[in-house]
Design an enzyme around this catalytic site. Structure first.
Site, short mmCIF file in Angstrom:
data_model
loop_
_atom_site.label_atom_id
_atom_site.label_comp_id
_atom_site.label_asym_id
_atom_site.label_seq_id
_atom_site.Cartn_x
_atom_site.Cartn_y
_atom_site.Cartn_z
N ALA A 3 0.84 -1.20 0.00
CA ALA A 3 0.00 0.00 0.00
C ALA A 3 0.88 1.25 0.00
CB ALA A 3 -0.89 -0.01 1.23
N CYS B 21 4.72 4.62 -17.10
CA CYS B 21 3.97 3.57 -17.80
C CYS B 21 2.52 3.42 -17.32
CB CYS B 21 4.70 2.24 -17.68
SG CYS B 21 6.25 2.25 -18.57
N1 LIG Z 1 10.40 3.64 -18.99
C1 LIG Z 1 9.99 2.41 -18.72
O1 LIG Z 1 10.17 1.91 -17.61
C2 LIG Z 1 9.32 1.59 -19.78
C3 LIG Z 1 9.13 0.21 -19.59
C4 LIG Z 1 8.52 -0.54 -20.58
C5 LIG Z 1 8.09 0.09 -21.73
N2 LIG Z 1 8.25 1.43 -21.91
C6 LIG Z 1 7.81 2.03 -23.16
O2 LIG Z 1 8.96 2.27 -23.97
C7 LIG Z 1 8.77 3.46 -24.76
C8 LIG Z 1 9.91 4.42 -24.49
O3 LIG Z 1 9.86 4.83 -23.15
P1 LIG Z 1 11.08 5.56 -22.45
O4 LIG Z 1 10.75 5.67 -21.02
O5 LIG Z 1 12.36 4.92 -22.86
O6 LIG Z 1 10.98 7.02 -23.15
P2 LIG Z 1 12.05 8.19 -23.14
O7 LIG Z 1 11.28 9.44 -23.27
O8 LIG Z 1 13.00 8.02 -22.00
O9 LIG Z 1 12.91 7.96 -24.48
C9 LIG Z 1 12.41 8.14 -25.76
C10 LIG Z 1 13.55 8.68 -26.63
O10 LIG Z 1 13.12 8.67 -27.98
C11 LIG Z 1 13.74 9.78 -28.62
N3 LIG Z 1 13.05 10.08 -29.87
C12 LIG Z 1 11.81 10.57 -30.06
N4 LIG Z 1 11.53 10.70 -31.38
C13 LIG Z 1 12.62 10.23 -32.04
C14 LIG Z 1 12.96 10.10 -33.41
N5 LIG Z 1 12.10 10.46 -34.37
N6 LIG Z 1 14.17 9.60 -33.73
C15 LIG Z 1 15.04 9.26 -32.77
N7 LIG Z 1 14.78 9.35 -31.45
C16 LIG Z 1 13.59 9.85 -31.09
C17 LIG Z 1 13.65 10.89 -27.58
O11 LIG Z 1 14.58 11.93 -27.84
C18 LIG Z 1 13.96 10.12 -26.30
O12 LIG Z 1 15.35 10.14 -25.99
C19 LIG Z 1 7.39 3.99 -24.38
O13 LIG Z 1 6.45 3.52 -25.29
C20 LIG Z 1 7.16 3.39 -23.00
O14 LIG Z 1 5.79 3.24 -22.71
C21 LIG Z 1 8.87 2.19 -20.97
#
Ligand SMILES: NC(=O)c1ccc[n+]([C@@H]2O[C@H](COP(=O)([O-])OP(=O)(O)OC[C@H]3O[C@@H](n4cnc5c(N)ncnc54)[C@H](O)[C@@H]3O)[C@@H](O)[C@H]2O)c1
Length: 436
Positions: A255, A263
């Site tokens: 809790a 996410c």
């Molecule tokens: N963070 C987590 O714990 C986690 C876990 C599982 C899944 N996810 C999923 O993974 C995905 C990414 O999440 P994150 O936390 O790594 O995001 P983030 O924001 O940390 O990283 C995304 C990166 O993508 C880059 N980017 C955006 N457009 C781009 C382009 N056209 N070309 C090149 N780079 C580009 C951004 O500059 C950024 O550095 C999301 O869909 C999220 O839901 C995240």
């Protein structure tokens, strides 16, 4: 295998570094020049335990490189992973897929060899179909397959989660896609990590179903905590008592102030939108989203109660320990700390805060909060001390020093990290969650 990882954030950078560590040749691509410059200088753009060492050793071994140029990065690779953000679309809660589709378009323009294009980003059902359409309409003559491979890593334990996953989910529609993904993950087959091959749409839905289920578990125990407070029960014992049942399991039954992070909040909302679009209501998830949203502010009100109510709280001082949505990350996205701080500052409480890694990102999100260099500086003169995030650094506070520094010895522990008798024995008023 040669791999390109488009998007070098929490998921892309960790995944890219781990793939390189398996022995693949990896290029991490990001359009953020500053991020790539930092990586070239050996500076991590995010805080994740063990990441700096993993990146450095693989760069030194010549298996990991960084670029801002997608065209260069995808040249000659077997698999192109899309790991860009999919935040909530402003206003309606749908997943914003503009980053994913922009990358798909750029891949279509520059694809010069056969490759599998993999969505690692969390994307709603049907996104893979759209990525496939974009690639087809780009006019590329190369053979390609679009595969879904959702990521389940947790920030703070991301490297271990990636290298030793509970399972790998791969949604592919053809043998080319399945074959390449088998090679990409071969080092993990050898570790006997279970791999589940499904259709692409099923794989996309698995990720949302998993996150919605976990969010439900957290919200369920939070509601039980409220009930425990009313009926004089102990939620930690309730968690143990139900968690020992193998059908339930002990995890995600702590809790606290409500789930946050990058996410669960956005993924539960996006699932609701998909359900709405397909006219297939998900009432449980609807209730979870509402209950969690209300809970964050309710935790702020709990602190106000400890200050004698909103009226008498005005002008008093609160010390917040922990700002990130969980320990061992600098991620502030949708952290409950933001709502707790807002509830306090809205009625004129002065808030000072300390977080081991999150303050740089937190500062612009909570401009009314005074960031301090260590926990005791935040506690100095406080009328109430609030533990918001369970960083290890707060598990062994010098409570005598806390008592000396605070104006009044009131501790609100929103993570139940202290034992009530210990803290009360030192003369604190101690308020926790679900433990009357
Ligand atoms: N963070 C987590 O714990 C986690 C876990 C599982 C899944 N996810 C999923 O993974 C995905 C990414 O999440 P994150 O936390 O790594 O995001 P983030 O924001 O940390 O990283 C995304 C990166 O993508 C880059 N980017 C955006 N457009 C781009 C382009 N056209 N070309 C090149 N780079 C580009 C951004 O500059 C950024 O550095 C999301 O869909 C999220 O839901 C995240």
């Amino acid at each position: 295998m040669k791999i390109a990882m488009v998007g070098s954030g929490y998921v892309g950078l960790v995944s890219g570094a781990c793939f390189a560590d398996f022995g693949h040749e990896v290029v991490c691509i990001d359009k953020d020049q500053d991020k790539i410059d930092r990586l070239h200088d050996g500076v991590m753009p995010i805080y994740e335990p063990g990441l700096a060492e993993l990146v450095t050793s693989n760069v030194t071994a010549g298996r990991l490189a960084f670029t801002t140029l997608l065209q260069d990065g995808i040249s000659g690779v077997d698999a192109i992973f899309i790991a860009v953000g999919t935040p909530s679309r402003r206003g309606d809660g749908h997943a914003d897929l503009s980053y994913v589709y922009a990358v798909a378009q750029e891949i279509g323009q520059h694809l010069a060899n056969d490759a599998v294009v993999v969505t690692k980003s969390t994307v709603p059902v049907g996104t893979g179909d759209e990525v496939e359409r974009i690639l087809r309409e780009s006019g590329t003559t190369c053979r390609f397959s679009v595969v879904s491979n959702p990521e389940f890593l947790r920030e703070g334990a991301a490297i271990n989660d990636f290298k030793r996953p509970d399972r790998i989910v791969i949604g592919a529609e053809d043998e080319f896609g399945r074959d390449v993904m088998r090679e990409v993950y071969r080092p993990l087959f050898l570790n006997e990590s279970p791999i589940l091959f499904t259709g692409r749409r099923t794989s996309e839905l698995i990720k949302y179903a998993a996150n919605a289920f976990l969010a439900t578990k957290i919200t369920f125990i939070n509601e039980m905590a409220d009930l425990c407070e009313k009926v004089g029960a102990n939620v930690q014992d309730v968690s143990r008592g139900i968690g020992m049942d193998n059908r339930i399991g002990p995890k995600f039954l702590h809790a606290g102030p409500g789930y946050g992070g990058s996410c669960f909040p956005k993924d539960t909302l996006a699932l609701l939108k998909t359900a709405e679009d397909y006219d297939s209501p998900t009432r449980i998830v609807e209730a979870v989203v509402t209950a969690n949203e209300n809970r964050k502010r309710a935790m702020g009100r709990k602190v106000l109660d400890a200050l004698g109510g909103a009226e008498s709280a005005r002008g008093k001082k609160a010390a917040m320990l922990g700002l990130t949505f969980k320990p061992n990350t600098d991620d502030m996205r949708d952290s409950p700390a933001i709502a707790v701080a807002k509830t306090l500052t809205d009625v004129g409480v002065e808030v000072a805060a300390y977080d081991p890694e999150g303050m740089e990102i937190a500062a612009p999100l909570m401009p009314e909060v005074a960031m301090q260099d260590d926990p005791y500086a935040a506690i100095d003169g406080a009328d109430v001390v609030v533990i918001v995030t369970e960083w290890d650094a707060f598990r062994a506070l010098d409570l005598r020093r806390v008592k000396d520094l605070a104006k009044t010895p009131v501790l609100v522990d929103l993570r139940n990290i202290y034992h009530p008798d210990d803290v009360r024995g030192l003369g604190f008023e101690y308020i926790s969650v679900g433990r009357s």
